[in-house]
Write a protein that holds these residues in place. Structure first.
Motif, PDB file in Angstrom:
ATOM      1  N   MET A   1       0.974  -1.235  -0.008  1.00 14.91           N
ATOM      2  CA  MET A   1      -0.120  -0.006   0.000  1.00 14.91           C
ATOM      3  C   MET A   1       0.932   1.277   0.113  1.00 14.91           C
ATOM      4  SD  MET A   1      -3.335   1.049   0.090  1.00 14.91           S
ATOM      5  CE  MET A   1      -4.008  -0.399   0.635  1.00 14.91           C
ATOM      6  N   ILE A   2       0.589   2.086  -0.893  1.00 12.17           N
ATOM      7  CA  ILE A   2       1.298   3.585  -1.242  1.00 12.17           C
ATOM      8  C   ILE A   2       0.837   4.398  -0.313  1.00 12.17           C
ATOM      9  CG2 ILE A   2       2.290   5.074  -2.422  1.00 12.17           C
ATOM     10  CD1 ILE A   2       2.165   3.191  -4.984  1.00 12.17           C
ATOM     11  N   LYS A   3       1.267   5.243   0.784  1.00 14.73           N
ATOM     12  CA  LYS A   3       0.644   5.975   1.608  1.00 14.73           C
ATOM     13  C   LYS A   3       0.930   7.349   1.106  1.00 14.73           C
ATOM     14  CE  LYS A   3       0.919   3.164   5.903  1.00 14.73           C
ATOM     15  NZ  LYS A   3       1.370   3.058   7.166  1.00 14.73           N
ATOM     16  N   CYS A   4      -0.264   8.264   0.913  1.00 14.10           N
ATOM     17  CA  CYS A   4      -0.168   9.570   0.266  1.00 14.10           C
ATOM     18  C   CYS A   4      -0.780  10.459   0.933  1.00 14.10           C
ATOM     19  CB  CYS A   4      -0.613   9.571  -1.233  1.00 14.10           C
ATOM     20  SG  CYS A   4       0.338   8.318  -2.274  1.00 14.10           S
ATOM     21  N   ASP A  26      -4.286   0.668  -4.890  1.00 17.05           N
ATOM     22  CA  ASP A  26      -3.404   0.437  -3.818  1.00 17.05           C
ATOM     23  C   ASP A  26      -2.861   1.275  -3.161  1.00 17.05           C
ATOM     24  OD1 ASP A  26      -2.412  -1.986  -2.510  1.00 17.05           O
ATOM     25  OD2 ASP A  26      -0.448  -1.330  -3.009  1.00 17.05           O
ATOM     26  N   VAL A  27      -3.658   2.563  -3.025  1.00  8.51           N
ATOM     27  CA  VAL A  27      -3.119   3.796  -2.587  1.00  8.51           C
ATOM     28  C   VAL A  27      -4.011   4.151  -1.366  1.00  8.51           C
ATOM     29  CG1 VAL A  27      -2.941   6.351  -3.012  1.00  8.51           C
ATOM     30  CG2 VAL A  27      -2.422   4.654  -4.788  1.00  8.51           C
ATOM     31  N   ILE A 138      -1.137  -5.525  -5.667  1.00  3.31           N
ATOM     32  CA  ILE A 138       0.036  -6.430  -4.790  1.00  3.31           C
ATOM     33  C   ILE A 138      -0.282  -7.859  -4.800  1.00  3.31           C
ATOM     34  CG2 ILE A 138       1.226  -6.480  -2.851  1.00  3.31           C
ATOM     35  CD1 ILE A 138       1.608  -3.872  -4.439  1.00  3.31           C
ATOM     36  N   VAL A 139       0.500  -8.572  -5.558  1.00  2.00           N
ATOM     37  CA  VAL A 139       0.234 -10.096  -5.406  1.00  2.00           C
ATOM     38  C   VAL A 139       1.059 -10.898  -4.828  1.00  2.00           C
ATOM     39  CG1 VAL A 139       0.118 -12.013  -7.132  1.00  2.00           C
ATOM     40  CG2 VAL A 139      -0.598  -9.851  -7.858  1.00  2.00           C
ATOM     41  N   GLY A 140       0.698 -11.687  -3.893  1.00  2.00           N
ATOM     42  CA  GLY A 140       1.630 -12.300  -3.182  1.00  2.00           C
ATOM     43  C   GLY A 140       2.346 -13.539  -3.889  1.00  2.00           C
ATOM     44  N   LEU A 141       3.405 -13.851  -3.626  1.00  2.00           N
ATOM     45  CA  LEU A 141       4.233 -15.037  -4.600  1.00  2.00           C
ATOM     46  C   LEU A 141       3.969 -16.254  -4.265  1.00  2.00           C
ATOM     47  CD1 LEU A 141       7.776 -13.492  -4.540  1.00  2.00           C
ATOM     48  CD2 LEU A 141       6.185 -13.055  -6.480  1.00  2.00           C
TER      49      LEU A 141
END
Length: 233
Positions: A1-4, A26-27, A138-141
């Motif tokens: 997550m990008i925090k803005c 994802d923001v 965001i994808v978990g490997l």
């Protein structure tokens, strides 16, 4: 997550940034029309990106930029293009001239991502950021079973989750995946070693995936080298 955090004394300008952040995906965004409150939030939460207007009624964004915590990624937003040089002199990553259109906003986010991605991905080294349907996902490997090529896109098959289609080439995808967890077995397929149920020299069967995956002639030796040390569970 990008925090803005976005600071602008024009509510309409903030609503546009908010809409674009939702579209980008994802923001996590906090908006402030008060520069004082906005800067208090920046100092308290240390966001990844700050969107900062330059000419506000009570404050000048160029001066506020000098107060940002070290390492904050700054993107200026303003209707006055003459401030562009001043913006870059205070190490702004980008300068968005109002009215801001989404393609230009997206390019600014991609530029910012080159600076912040190491920081926010380190929190979860087992994940990958992919563009899918105009959003960053965001994808978990650990969730990835199979990656299949489709022109300049890839299909990402995940365990118990919907398939994603992302605009990235197989070569690019192969370069960002850990080689000890994923192996390219065909010009059209990359498989997760953890998802392999059984295999032969030319065919792989994956858990939670109905189709057998062929091993391409070009990739037989590489897969055989891996299979020598791989022990199916």
């Amino acid at each position: 997550m990008i925090k803005c955090v976005a600071i602008d004394d024009e509510p309409i300008a903030l609503s546009i940034i908010e809409e674009y952040c939702k579209r980008y995906g994802d923001v996590e965004l906090q908006c402030f029309t008060s520069p004082v409150s906005g800067m208090e939030c920046v100092r308290a939460t240390r966001p990844d990106i700050v969107f900062l207007d330059i000419e506000m009624n009570s404050h000048n964004g160029i001066e506020l930029a000098a107060e940002l915590p070290q390492g904050t990624c700054l993107i200026f937003t303003t209707a006055f293009s003459q401030y562009a040089l001043d913006g870059f002199n205070v190490d702004a990553v980008d300068f968005l001239h109002k009215p801001i259109f989404y393609p230009r906003f997206e390019r600014a986010m991609e530029k910012a991502g080159k600076f912040i991605r190491p920081a926010w991905q380190d929190d979860d080294p087992g994940s990958l950021a992919l563009k899918a349907e105009h959003k960053t996902v965001i994808v978990g490997l650990k969730d990835i079973i199979l990656i299949e090529a489709m022109d300049n896109y890839v299909k990402v098959y995940r365990k118990d989750k919907p398939m994603l289609m992302s605009q990235i080439t197989m070569k690019e995808m192969e370069s960002v995946l850990p080689s000890d967890r994923f192996v390219r077995v065909h010009r059209s397929y990359i498989v997760s070693t953890a998802a392999i149920e059984r295999f032969s020299n030319r065919t792989i069967y994956l858990r939670n995936h109905p189709r057998p995956i062929p091993v391409g002639r070009k990739y037989i030796q590489a897969f055989n080298n891996l299979s020598n040390i791989f022990q199916p569970k």
